[in-house]
Design an enzyme around this catalytic site. Structure first.
Site, mmCIF file in Angstrom:
data_model
loop_
_atom_site.group_PDB
_atom_site.id
_atom_site.type_symbol
_atom_site.label_atom_id
_atom_site.label_comp_id
_atom_site.label_asym_id
_atom_site.label_seq_id
_atom_site.Cartn_x
_atom_site.Cartn_y
_atom_site.Cartn_z
ATOM 1 N N CYS A 1 0.839 -1.185 0.000
ATOM 2 C CA CYS A 1 0.000 0.000 0.000
ATOM 3 C C CYS A 1 0.879 1.241 0.000
ATOM 4 O O CYS A 1 1.886 1.288 0.723
ATOM 5 C CB CYS A 1 -0.903 -0.021 1.239
ATOM 6 N N HIS B 1 -9.252 -3.766 -2.095
ATOM 7 C CA HIS B 1 -8.267 -3.027 -1.298
ATOM 8 C C HIS B 1 -8.618 -1.537 -1.274
ATOM 9 O O HIS B 1 -8.611 -0.901 -0.210
ATOM 10 C CB HIS B 1 -6.875 -3.263 -1.893
ATOM 11 N N GLU B 2 -8.924 -0.972 -2.451
ATOM 12 C CA GLU B 2 -9.214 0.465 -2.534
ATOM 13 C C GLU B 2 -10.545 0.816 -1.871
ATOM 14 O O GLU B 2 -10.656 1.854 -1.209
ATOM 15 C CB GLU B 2 -9.169 0.954 -3.981
ATOM 16 N N HIS C 1 -10.141 1.296 1.722
ATOM 17 C CA HIS C 1 -9.670 2.646 2.077
ATOM 18 C C HIS C 1 -10.850 3.598 2.289
ATOM 19 O O HIS C 1 -10.803 4.459 3.167
ATOM 20 C CB HIS C 1 -8.772 3.231 0.984
#
Length: 160
Positions: free
Chosen positions: A104, A146-147, A150
């Site tokens: 990341c 993953h994004e 966030h």
């Protein structure tokens, strides 16, 4: 306008723990949204990322970019066109999971293996406000998950 590389928030900074706000209908097509997505793309490429989320550049809005391509950090990544996703939502995720290595831009020097859905269906909007539904498999599906994490204040290291 020249390319802008934005500063990247690092683990421990509050912006990475927040649940990001949706982009409102009146913001679609705005100069602000176009400029932010362009600067996010430039920042992601500069740091050899395969994805980036707005909170990583200190903007707590639900915007991500997914851009799988081989680079020094992910030499085996498949090549795909960059996709800017505004207000993305995972509609379905396969029960079939796969373990894969992640890093990341906001967690320098740490990598780890994370279990993610192998296939997902995502609904998102373009910068202009067009609604899209798209299916992702394998590594691109991993990037999207993953994004989106966030956007919900979650870093991959919390899964390790």
């Amino acid at each position: 306008m020249e390319d802008v590389v934005l500063p990247v928030a690092q683990k421990g900074e509050e912006v990475l723990n927040l649940v990001a706000t949706k982009v409102s209908p009146r913001e679609f097509g705005s100069l602000w949204l176009h400029q932010l997505s362009q600067a996010m793309q430039t920042t992601m490429k500069y740091h050899h990322g395969v994805g980036i989320a707005a909170p990583q550049v200190y903007v707590s809005k639900r915007i991500i970019i997914v851009a799988s391509r081989p680079n020094p950090r992910y030499p085996d990544a498949p090549d795909m066109p960059e996709i800017v996703m505004v207000n993305p939502e995972i509609l379905t995720a396969s029960s079939e999971k796969c373990l894969g290595e992640e890093g990341c831009l906001s967690v320098k020097g740490e990598r780890g293996r994370v279990l993610r859905a192998q296939k997902i269906v995502v609904e998102y909007y373009t910068v202009m406000g067009e609604r899209i539904q798209q299916t992702f498999f394998g590594f691109p599906a991993r990037i999207v998950q993953h994004e989106i994490d966030h956007l919900n204040g979650i870093l991959f290291v919390s899964y390790l």
